[in-house]
Design an enzyme around this catalytic site. Structure first.
Site, short mmCIF file in Angstrom:
data_model
loop_
_atom_site.label_atom_id
_atom_site.label_comp_id
_atom_site.label_asym_id
_atom_site.label_seq_id
_atom_site.Cartn_x
_atom_site.Cartn_y
_atom_site.Cartn_z
N GLY A 78 30.46 44.35 55.60
CA GLY A 78 30.32 45.29 54.50
C GLY A 78 31.53 45.30 53.59
O GLY A 78 32.25 44.31 53.45
N SER A 79 31.79 46.49 53.04
CA SER A 79 32.74 46.59 51.93
C SER A 79 34.17 46.19 52.26
O SER A 79 34.98 46.03 51.35
CB SER A 79 32.76 48.02 51.42
N THR A 80 34.51 46.07 53.55
CA THR A 80 35.88 45.64 53.86
C THR A 80 36.17 44.29 53.21
O THR A 80 37.31 43.97 52.90
CB THR A 80 36.09 45.51 55.38
N LYS B 186 35.56 43.52 50.27
CA LYS B 186 36.00 43.68 48.88
C LYS B 186 37.50 43.47 48.77
O LYS B 186 38.00 43.10 47.70
CB LYS B 186 35.62 45.08 48.37
#
Lengths: 140, 593
Positions: B302-304, B306
């Site tokens: 997921g967003s990690t 980014k």
């Protein structure tokens, strides 16, 4: 001459064989001791290993945490509770100590005049005084 | 015979006349067969005498030799003094495992197993009754059946404790015997089960470092036996496991994983995967418990991710902090819709994209880089190859079959590429460690030893990403991860679980990857929960910011004093300046009258 030689040889044989047997028995005894000692060492090593394992077991963090929560009023360490040794302030002089001479002077010595009254001790530092043991204590 | 002179003279006479007499004596001549017989007899005597003489010489020599050298049955006793110091260092047949501070993690103990010879048992019933006073878990019926059988060997109980052995010995039951056996013992139980692993009944390592260092621990195959010292710190390990367990039950998650890593040395200080098992009795736990989620499990993080996309965009100078992307409308591409979880519906600057975790903005950022460079960048961070660590249970990342524009856009925010938490931690470590990638290790490094580093991004980019990560905790999605005084910075990651090729909306993997203290990062902390459910304290939310960020907050507060990180005043000007980052927001300020 011949007889002497024979006797001499017999004596030498007897002495040498006695010495050799004695030596042999001694060696056997020492070897037995060594075996015993090695067995003891092995036994002790095993015991140490068991104790170390037990030490690790009783000191496991889980158990320590359980005991700490049960017996100690401790919470998470807040940042303000962490300090270094250098940050400690220098110890202030005790306000109750007026003179250096007030500390441990024997006052009840014969022919010695009573010194100044003992300083009022209410701070954290208790001065050593030279009091005579009470009678009750002596009776006990 | 009364007078001496006669005797003397007699002798004298004999002596003087000896020469004269001898011919007279030898003058007896024997001829023929008689002479031959005599000669033969004499020869035989000589031969016999020589033989006996040799025998006695041999015997005497042997006697002397024996008296000097011993009986020769004890060559061990003579050799032992040299072997002894070695034996002191290496007791047992398999070496110990220690943590970084020398806390015992695994050892081998001699245990005694109880067996019996039923033919020598006098009263089986009484024996069982007595035994049950010591071994309460001994089945009465089975033990009685065993002791009454006609065999002459039955096992009663394997691996007694020393106390039990002593007590049974004191019972004095005839016909019972002890046999010495060895057993691997893990004093800390479940604490670091996945890292340590376990052994089979013959003490062969079959999981964890027990397997990967089997040669060194057992001394097999010509390797010298040597104790193993891991990089783990049991205090940190306990804090990690404790917090993970606490939040797992609070959010009714089905699993959890976490690790703490030193980014300077790559040492893994703590690594936990829940649910776990007790290596002392691995058979009692289901197979799922033995699965190491930290190294073997691969997840879409997921967003990690980014963090990597932003670092990449800054590294390739594709954007600056002033730039941004329009995140008003979801992106439609190849039948997919990329939308934001926290939609702002406006133009977002790069810091804002990161701090509000905008999928749209990040996808556009990655698109500008292109699939080829994106792939190469992630490979440099070790996210596309199987990681190297001293464990047999290591999972390879799952790459998409094709890697085109769509994949680049989804991977930019952590979907479509599955990596293990270990890889994620190491990569984040590289990003914040001035751009130097250090391979994670489970072994303790000596202080001052040379550490192999690999530059992946520029130092300036690393500084900017640090500040961005700090911004997420200060003002963005990870506010709950703040640990006062320790300047935690991190990134939330909430991903839907892919089950059978489809995303399950109600099953999430929430993760929070962080580093602290952010002005000079030293440790990477990762926490991950598998399928957490919201509760009243999170108002039903179950995203990473609500469920995993608090784990990091509590964990860092607990472990920072242990790890020797001094708390700092977050409001102090020097810290503020070190972590300042302009946001360049174009949000319209609503005027209020």
């Amino acid at each position: 001459m011949k007889l002497n030689l024979s006797i001499l040889i017999a004596v030498v044989v007897a002495v040498v064989s006695y010495g050799l047997y004695q030596l042999s028995y001694e060696v056997q005894k020492l070897e037995k001791d060594l075996k015993q000692l090695n067995a003891n060492i092995a036994g002790n090593q095993e015991a140490i290993r068991v104790l170390k394992a037990e030490w690790a077991y009783v000191n496991r963090p889980e158990k320590l945490q359980e005991l700490a929560t049960k017996h100690l009023p401790l919470l998470l360490v807040a940042p303000y509770q962490v300090a270094e040794l250098d940050e400690l302030p220098a110890r202030a002089a005790n306000p109750f100590v007026q003179e250096v001479t007030t500390i441990p002077l024997p006052r009840k010595k014969p022919r010695m005049r009573r010194g100044p009254a003992s300083p009022p001790v209410s701070g954290p530092v208790h001065m050593a005084t030279f009091k005579k043991a009470s009678k009750e204590r002596i009776v006990k | 015979m009364t007078d001496g002179p006669f005797a003397v003279s007699n002798i004298n006479v004999t002596a003087s006349s000896a020469a004269a007499n001898r011919p007279a004596q030898t003058s007896i001549h024997l001829e023929g067969s008689a002479k031959e017989t005599l000669e033969m007899g004499r020869n035989r005597l000589v031969i016999a005498a020589v033989l006996f003489f040799f025998c006695f010489v041999v015997l005497a020599g042997r006697l002397v030799g024996l008296a000097i050298s011993g009986i020769g049955e004890d060559p061990v006793a003579a050799a032992e003094p040299e072997a002894l110091p070695v034996a002191v260092e290496q007791p047992g047949s398999r070496s110990e495992i220690y943590d970084r501070n020398g806390v015992l993690l695994a050892t081998t103990l001699d245990t005694y197993s109880l067996h019996a010879d039923p033919t020598k048992i006098i009263d089986a019933e009484q024996a069982v009754r007595q035994l049950r006073t010591v071994l309460s878990d001994l089945g009465e019926a089975t033990a009685l059946a065993k002791l009454s059988s006609q065999r002459n060997f039955v096992w009663l109980k394997r691996h007694l404790t020393p106390g039990q052995q002593q007590q049974i010995n004191n019972l004095g039951i005839p016909g019972l015997f002890f046999k010495k056996e060895e057993k691997r013992f893990y004093p800390l139980g479940q604490l670091a089960a996945h890292v340590i692993g376990y052994t089979d009944i013959d003490n062969n390592g079959i999981a964890g470092v027990e397997k990967s260092f089997d040669g060194q621990l057992s001394g097999k195959e010509g390797t010298t036996r040597k104790p193993l010292q891991l990089a783990l710190d049991v205090r940190v390990q306990h804090a990690l496991r404790d917090e993970l367990t606490r939040f797992m039950s609070a959010f009714r998650a089905i699993g959890g994983a976490g690790m703490v890593m030193d980014i300077k040395t790559g040492e893994v200080i703590a690594m936990s995967s829940l649910p776990d098992f007790d290596p002392n009795r691995p058979k009692d736990f289901p197979k799922d418990n033995k699965f190491n989620k930290t190294t073997l499990g691969v997840y879409e993080m997921g967003s990690t991710f980014k963090t990597f996309t932003t670092a990449m965009a800054l590294e390739f100078r594709s954007v600056s902090l002033r730039d941004g992307y329009d995140a008003t409308n979801p992106i439609r591409i190849a039948g997919f819709r990329i939308r934001d979880d926290h939609p702002k519906k406006r133009w977002l600057s790069v810091p804002e994209i990161f701090m509000y975790s905008s999928n749209i903005g990040t996808a556009k950022m990655a698109e500008a880089i292109g699939p080829k460079r994106h792939k190469a960048f992630l490979r440099k961070l070790g996210l596309l190859d199987k990681p190297v660590i001293e464990l047999p249970e290591v999972g390879a990342p799952i790459l998409p079959p094709r890697w085109n524009r769509l994949e680049t856009m989804t991977i930019s925010y952590g979907h479509g590429l599955s990596v293990s938490p270990l890889q994620l931690s190491a990569a984040i470590g590289a990003i914040v460690n001035e751009g130097n990638y250090v391979n994670p290790t489970l072994l303790r490094r000596e202080t001052g030893s040379e550490i192999e580093q690999k530059r992946v991004i520029r130092e300036q980019v690393s500084t900017v990403v640090r500040r961005l990560m700090r911004l997420v905790v200060e003002k963005g999605t990870g506010k709950k991860a703040a640990a006062e005084g320790y300047l935690v910075g991190g990134k939330t990651g909430t991903a839907e679980k892919a089950v059978n090729g489809r995303y399950k909306r109600d099953a999430l993997i929430t993760s929070f990857v962080s580093a602290f203290p952010m002005h000079e990062p030293r440790y990477v902390v990762l926490a991950m929960l598998d399928e957490p459910k919201g509760n009243s304290s999170t108002f039903g939310f179950r995203g990473a910011g609500w469920t995993t960020a608090p784990i990091v907050s509590r964990l860092v507060s607990r472990i920072a004093p242990i790890l020797g990180i001094a708390p700092v005043d977050e409001e102090s000007p020097s810290i503020q300046k070190a972590l300042h980052i302009p946001i360049y927001s174009r949000e319209k300020k609503h005027e209020t009258f």
